[in-house]
Write a protein that holds these residues in place. Sequence first.
Motif, PDB file in Angstrom:
ATOM      1  N   ALA A   1      -6.614   8.289 -21.552  1.00 51.52           N
ATOM      2  CA  ALA A   1      -6.744   9.439 -22.461  1.00 51.52           C
ATOM      3  C   ALA A   1      -8.008  10.230 -22.153  1.00 51.52           C
ATOM      4  N   ALA A   2      -9.083   9.529 -21.828  1.00 58.86           N
ATOM      5  CA  ALA A   2     -10.327  10.212 -21.470  1.00 58.86           C
ATOM      6  C   ALA A   2     -10.130  11.044 -20.208  1.00 58.86           C
ATOM      7  N   VAL A   3      -9.455  10.484 -19.214  1.00 57.01           N
ATOM      8  CA  VAL A   3      -9.189  11.224 -17.979  1.00 57.01           C
ATOM      9  C   VAL A   3      -8.393  12.481 -18.283  1.00 57.01           C
ATOM     10  N   LEU A   4      -7.332  12.346 -19.050  1.00 56.07           N
ATOM     11  CA  LEU A   4      -6.470  13.478 -19.358  1.00 56.07           C
ATOM     12  C   LEU A   4      -7.178  14.554 -20.169  1.00 56.07           C
ATOM     13  N   SER A   5      -8.216  14.172 -20.907  1.00 61.32           N
ATOM     14  CA  SER A   5      -8.988  15.165 -21.663  1.00 61.32           C
ATOM     15  C   SER A   5     -10.184  15.654 -20.858  1.00 61.32           C
ATOM     16  N   GLY A   6     -10.367  15.106 -19.659  1.00 61.71           N
ATOM     17  CA  GLY A   6     -11.461  15.561 -18.795  1.00 61.71           C
ATOM     18  C   GLY A   6     -12.833  15.104 -19.220  1.00 61.71           C
ATOM     19  N   ARG A   7     -12.905  13.961 -19.862  1.00 60.32           N
ATOM     20  CA  ARG A   7     -14.209  13.463 -20.317  1.00 60.32           C
ATOM     21  C   ARG A   7     -14.417  12.009 -19.860  1.00 60.32           C
ATOM     22  N   ALA A   8     -15.661  11.653 -19.727  1.00 58.66           N
ATOM     23  CA  ALA A   8     -16.010  10.291 -19.338  1.00 58.66           C
ATOM     24  C   ALA A   8     -16.081   9.408 -20.580  1.00 58.66           C
ATOM     25  N   LEU A   9     -16.083   8.111 -20.358  1.00 60.42           N
ATOM     26  CA  LEU A   9     -16.284   7.144 -21.437  1.00 60.42           C
ATOM     27  C   LEU A   9     -17.612   6.439 -21.190  1.00 60.42           C
ATOM     28  N   PRO A  10     -18.299   6.060 -22.264  1.00 61.63           N
ATOM     29  CA  PRO A  10     -19.519   5.270 -22.061  1.00 61.63           C
ATOM     30  C   PRO A  10     -19.142   3.870 -21.628  1.00 61.63           C
TER      31      PRO A  10
ATOM     32  N   ARG B   1     -12.400  -5.804  -2.042  1.00 61.56           N
ATOM     33  CA  ARG B   1     -11.648  -4.554  -1.915  1.00 61.56           C
ATOM     34  C   ARG B   1     -12.549  -3.362  -2.198  1.00 61.56           C
ATOM     35  N   LYS B   2     -12.294  -2.273  -1.472  1.00 65.08           N
ATOM     36  CA  LYS B   2     -12.984  -1.011  -1.738  1.00 65.08           C
ATOM     37  C   LYS B   2     -12.037  -0.029  -2.411  1.00 65.08           C
ATOM     38  N   THR B   3     -10.755  -0.196  -2.176  1.00 64.02           N
ATOM     39  CA  THR B   3      -9.751   0.656  -2.811  1.00 64.02           C
ATOM     40  C   THR B   3      -8.719  -0.248  -3.470  1.00 64.02           C
ATOM     41  N   ASN B   4      -7.954   0.330  -4.366  1.00 58.96           N
ATOM     42  CA  ASN B   4      -6.910  -0.415  -5.072  1.00 58.96           C
ATOM     43  C   ASN B   4      -7.463  -1.653  -5.774  1.00 58.96           C
ATOM     44  N   THR B   5      -8.631  -1.489  -6.390  1.00 57.34           N
ATOM     45  CA  THR B   5      -9.238  -2.584  -7.136  1.00 57.34           C
ATOM     46  C   THR B   5      -8.485  -2.776  -8.453  1.00 57.34           C
ATOM     47  N   GLU B   6      -8.721  -3.888  -9.110  1.00 56.83           N
ATOM     48  CA  GLU B   6      -8.037  -4.151 -10.370  1.00 56.83           C
ATOM     49  C   GLU B   6      -8.295  -3.058 -11.410  1.00 56.83           C
ATOM     50  N   PRO B   7      -9.548  -2.591 -11.608  1.00 61.16           N
ATOM     51  CA  PRO B   7      -9.749  -1.501 -12.578  1.00 61.16           C
ATOM     52  C   PRO B   7      -8.991  -0.230 -12.186  1.00 61.16           C
ATOM     53  N   GLU B   8      -8.951   0.092 -10.896  1.00 59.46           N
ATOM     54  CA  GLU B   8      -8.183   1.265 -10.451  1.00 59.46           C
ATOM     55  C   GLU B   8      -6.703   1.101 -10.786  1.00 59.46           C
ATOM     56  N   LEU B   9      -6.155  -0.071 -10.529  1.00 60.95           N
ATOM     57  CA  LEU B   9      -4.737  -0.313 -10.797  1.00 60.95           C
ATOM     58  C   LEU B   9      -4.438  -0.240 -12.299  1.00 60.95           C
ATOM     59  N   LEU B  10      -5.333  -0.783 -13.132  1.00 57.00           N
ATOM     60  CA  LEU B  10      -5.147  -0.702 -14.580  1.00 57.00           C
ATOM     61  C   LEU B  10      -5.140   0.751 -15.041  1.00 57.00           C
ATOM     62  N   LEU B  11      -6.071   1.539 -14.517  1.00 52.20           N
ATOM     63  CA  LEU B  11      -6.133   2.943 -14.899  1.00 52.20           C
ATOM     64  C   LEU B  11      -4.902   3.697 -14.414  1.00 52.20           C
ATOM     65  N   ARG B  12      -4.497   3.466 -13.197  1.00 56.04           N
ATOM     66  CA  ARG B  12      -3.323   4.155 -12.656  1.00 56.04           C
ATOM     67  C   ARG B  12      -2.070   3.837 -13.466  1.00 56.04           C
ATOM     68  N   LYS B  13      -1.905   2.579 -13.848  1.00 59.56           N
ATOM     69  CA  LYS B  13      -0.747   2.184 -14.652  1.00 59.56           C
ATOM     70  C   LYS B  13      -0.764   2.894 -16.008  1.00 59.56           C
ATOM     71  N   ALA B  14      -1.945   2.954 -16.632  1.00 58.13           N
ATOM     72  CA  ALA B  14      -2.059   3.617 -17.933  1.00 58.13           C
ATOM     73  C   ALA B  14      -1.828   5.126 -17.806  1.00 58.13           C
ATOM     74  N   LEU B  15      -2.336   5.738 -16.751  1.00 58.74           N
ATOM     75  CA  LEU B  15      -2.113   7.175 -16.543  1.00 58.74           C
ATOM     76  C   LEU B  15      -0.634   7.465 -16.319  1.00 58.74           C
TER      77      LEU B  15
END
Length: 142
Positions: free
Chosen positions: A130-139, A17-31
Amino acid sequence: MHQWQSTDQGRHLRGRRKTNTEPELLLRKALHAAGARFRLHRQLTPGCTPDLVLPKHKIAVFVDGDYWHSCPVHGRRTPIAGPNAALWAEKFERNRNRDRRSTQLAEQAGWTVVRLWECSIRKNPGAAAAAVLSGRALPPAT
């Protein structure tokens, strides 16, 4: 010019997959659980299509796969061997260049760019949201 050669070692890469990958889905659900609303794969400028954008906050989010985007912790550690080695090296370099260019284009268009590694999202989707909502990246996760 080299041409790709099909190999048994590369068979597992077909159909990825190039879109709707598992990490994307996890992030979208959390957001979504955090109350954020977003749009998917919206082109901001030619050559810049983040995985998701939060228009209200003007945040562009890119989810970078550990393997394909060369995570400093989980990316490939050994040189690629085989008949396609040079082509793979070129591909990874193109990915890194495209990532830099996409970030630059989004920032020039007035967006805050948040790039998240797959490993960070998998380790803690809530912290990634939370990092997305604060506008910062995570290591990268260790």
